[in-house]
Design a protein around this motif. Structure first.
Motif, PDB file in Angstrom:
ATOM      1  N   LEU A 164       0.839  -1.192   0.000  1.00 45.15           N
ATOM      2  CA  LEU A 164       0.000   0.000   0.000  1.00 45.15           C
ATOM      3  C   LEU A 164       0.878   1.248   0.000  1.00 45.15           C
ATOM      4  O   LEU A 164       1.933   1.267   0.640  1.00 45.15           O
ATOM      5  N   SER A 165       0.441   2.294  -0.690  1.00 53.91           N
ATOM      6  CA  SER A 165       1.216   3.534  -0.703  1.00 53.91           C
ATOM      7  C   SER A 165       0.995   4.348   0.570  1.00 53.91           C
ATOM      8  O   SER A 165       1.833   5.158   0.944  1.00 53.91           O
ATOM      9  N   ASP A 166      -0.134   4.142   1.243  1.00 51.43           N
ATOM     10  CA  ASP A 166      -0.441   4.850   2.484  1.00 51.43           C
ATOM     11  C   ASP A 166      -0.916   3.855   3.533  1.00 51.43           C
ATOM     12  O   ASP A 166      -1.553   2.855   3.209  1.00 51.43           O
ATOM     13  N   TYR A 167      -0.630   4.173   4.785  1.00 50.27           N
ATOM     14  CA  TYR A 167      -1.140   3.364   5.888  1.00 50.27           C
ATOM     15  C   TYR A 167      -2.656   3.531   5.911  1.00 50.27           C
ATOM     16  O   TYR A 167      -3.159   4.652   5.800  1.00 50.27           O
ATOM     17  N   PRO A 168      -3.425   2.441   6.031  1.00 55.88           N
ATOM     18  CA  PRO A 168      -4.890   2.566   6.025  1.00 55.88           C
ATOM     19  C   PRO A 168      -5.392   3.504   7.123  1.00 55.88           C
ATOM     20  O   PRO A 168      -4.983   3.384   8.283  1.00 55.88           O
ATOM     21  N   ALA A 169      -6.232   4.444   6.751  1.00 53.21           N
ATOM     22  CA  ALA A 169      -6.756   5.442   7.695  1.00 53.21           C
ATOM     23  C   ALA A 169      -7.455   4.785   8.879  1.00 53.21           C
ATOM     24  O   ALA A 169      -7.354   5.259  10.011  1.00 53.21           O
ATOM     25  N   ASP A 170      -8.152   3.678   8.613  1.00 47.73           N
ATOM     26  CA  ASP A 170      -8.863   2.983   9.691  1.00 47.73           C
ATOM     27  C   ASP A 170      -8.002   1.918  10.372  1.00 47.73           C
ATOM     28  O   ASP A 170      -8.449   1.245  11.295  1.00 47.73           O
ATOM     29  N   GLY A 171      -6.758   1.765   9.909  1.00 47.84           N
ATOM     30  CA  GLY A 171      -5.846   0.800  10.510  1.00 47.84           C
ATOM     31  C   GLY A 171      -6.143  -0.646  10.164  1.00 47.84           C
ATOM     32  O   GLY A 171      -5.521  -1.548  10.703  1.00 47.84           O
ATOM     33  N   VAL A 172      -7.094  -0.876   9.244  1.00 48.36           N
ATOM     34  CA  VAL A 172      -7.497  -2.232   8.894  1.00 48.36           C
ATOM     35  C   VAL A 172      -6.820  -2.650   7.584  1.00 48.36           C
ATOM     36  O   VAL A 172      -6.919  -1.957   6.573  1.00 48.36           O
ATOM     37  N   PHE A 173      -6.162  -3.791   7.634  1.00 43.98           N
ATOM     38  CA  PHE A 173      -5.469  -4.343   6.478  1.00 43.98           C
ATOM     39  C   PHE A 173      -6.204  -5.578   5.971  1.00 43.98           C
ATOM     40  O   PHE A 173      -6.734  -6.347   6.781  1.00 43.98           O
ATOM     41  N   LYS A 174      -6.187  -5.788   4.662  1.00 49.74           N
ATOM     42  CA  LYS A 174      -6.601  -7.078   4.123  1.00 49.74           C
ATOM     43  C   LYS A 174      -5.444  -8.044   4.358  1.00 49.74           C
ATOM     44  O   LYS A 174      -4.306  -7.630   4.616  1.00 49.74           O
ATOM     45  N   GLU A 175      -5.722  -9.323   4.264  1.00 46.47           N
ATOM     46  CA  GLU A 175      -4.733 -10.345   4.581  1.00 46.47           C
ATOM     47  C   GLU A 175      -3.444 -10.213   3.769  1.00 46.47           C
ATOM     48  O   GLU A 175      -2.359 -10.510   4.252  1.00 46.47           O
ATOM     49  N   ASN A 176      -3.559  -9.745   2.529  1.00 43.93           N
ATOM     50  CA  ASN A 176      -2.389  -9.693   1.648  1.00 43.93           C
ATOM     51  C   ASN A 176      -1.788  -8.286   1.505  1.00 43.93           C
ATOM     52  O   ASN A 176      -0.902  -8.081   0.697  1.00 43.93           O
ATOM     53  N   GLU A 177      -2.247  -7.316   2.297  1.00 35.59           N
ATOM     54  CA  GLU A 177      -1.780  -5.934   2.174  1.00 35.59           C
ATOM     55  C   GLU A 177      -0.693  -5.625   3.199  1.00 35.59           C
ATOM     56  O   GLU A 177      -0.820  -5.956   4.375  1.00 35.59           O
ATOM     57  N   PHE A 178       0.343  -4.966   2.727  1.00 39.16           N
ATOM     58  CA  PHE A 178       1.446  -4.552   3.586  1.00 39.16           C
ATOM     59  C   PHE A 178       1.725  -3.076   3.360  1.00 39.16           C
ATOM     60  O   PHE A 178       1.516  -2.554   2.267  1.00 39.16           O
ATOM     61  N   TYR A 179       2.208  -2.425   4.395  1.00 35.20           N
ATOM     62  CA  TYR A 179       2.642  -1.036   4.305  1.00 35.20           C
ATOM     63  C   TYR A 179       4.135  -1.019   4.608  1.00 35.20           C
ATOM     64  O   TYR A 179       4.590  -1.622   5.585  1.00 35.20           O
ATOM     65  N   LYS A 180       4.914  -0.327   3.758  1.00 37.71           N
ATOM     66  CA  LYS A 180       6.366  -0.263   3.962  1.00 37.71           C
ATOM     67  C   LYS A 180       6.695   0.897   4.889  1.00 37.71           C
ATOM     68  O   LYS A 180       6.411   2.055   4.592  1.00 37.71           O
ATOM     69  N   LEU A 181       7.302   0.564   6.022  1.00 42.98           N
ATOM     70  CA  LEU A 181       7.688   1.553   7.019  1.00 42.98           C
ATOM     71  C   LEU A 181       8.970   2.271   6.585  1.00 42.98           C
ATOM     72  O   LEU A 181       9.686   1.806   5.696  1.00 42.98           O
ATOM     73  N   ASP A 182       9.273   3.373   7.232  1.00 44.57           N
ATOM     74  CA  ASP A 182      10.460   4.163   6.888  1.00 44.57           C
ATOM     75  C   ASP A 182      11.763   3.377   7.010  1.00 44.57           C
ATOM     76  O   ASP A 182      12.723   3.655   6.301  1.00 44.57           O
ATOM     77  N   ASN A 183      11.809   2.388   7.902  1.00 44.67           N
ATOM     78  CA  ASN A 183      13.037   1.605   8.087  1.00 44.67           C
ATOM     79  C   ASN A 183      13.134   0.420   7.122  1.00 44.67           C
ATOM     80  O   ASN A 183      14.055  -0.378   7.222  1.00 44.67           O
TER      81      ASN A 183
END
Length: 159
Positions: free
Chosen positions: A21-40
């Protein structure tokens, strides 16, 4: 080593059908296959955000269990949820294993900034998935160049 790691992470994402995902989900809910890349560089998927109590940097002790896969060349699987395994314990932000007679674990090599990365987004009793590049892992994995896929991580705050 960085090129090999990048290819291994791409292969893992393709084989598992993961999307970034390009942005962290606003509601904090992820689908099973979705990842957010952190700054580190760590990839995060939140399974359960926990009970709302968040860790305090350098104060909260974390008891952590996980199931992990080292996946660069050969695949090694580690199941820290097994009853024969003791959990790892560390202080959030210090990210070094706390070792005493009651907390010794042969999984202490996995304690690192990468393993703790989910704590900035989730709370006590939470579950996450993580893909941890070797550069934010422990010295064991920095030296070997192995990234780790944590298929399931549970963070419990020690009272």
């Amino acid at each position: 080593m960085l090129k090999a790691e990048k290819k291994a992470i791409e292969r893992l994402m393709d084989s598992e059908g993961f999307v970034v995902l390009s942005d962290y989900p606003a509601d904090g809910v992820f689908k099973e296959n979705e990842f957010y890349k952190l700054d580190n560089g760590v990839y995060l998927n939140v399974i359960d955000s926990g009970n709302g109590h968040h860790a305090v940097l350098e104060k909260t002790q974390i008891v952590c269990r996980f199931k992990a896969r080292i996946f660069l060349s050969d695949t090694a699987e580690i199941d820290g949820f097994s009853s024969s395994q003791f959990p790892v314990t560390f202080t959030y932000g210090i990210n070094q294993p706390i070792q005493d007679e009651s907390s010794f674990s042969n999984l202490n090599d996995f304690v690192s900034e990468g393993l703790a990365s989910g704590l900035q987004y989730v709370g006590d009793s939470s579950y996450v998935k993580l893909i941890v590049p070797f550069k934010v892992s422990s010295s064991t994995f920095i030296n070997s160049g192995d990234p780790i896929f944590f298929e399931r991580v549970r963070y419990i705050f020690e009272k």
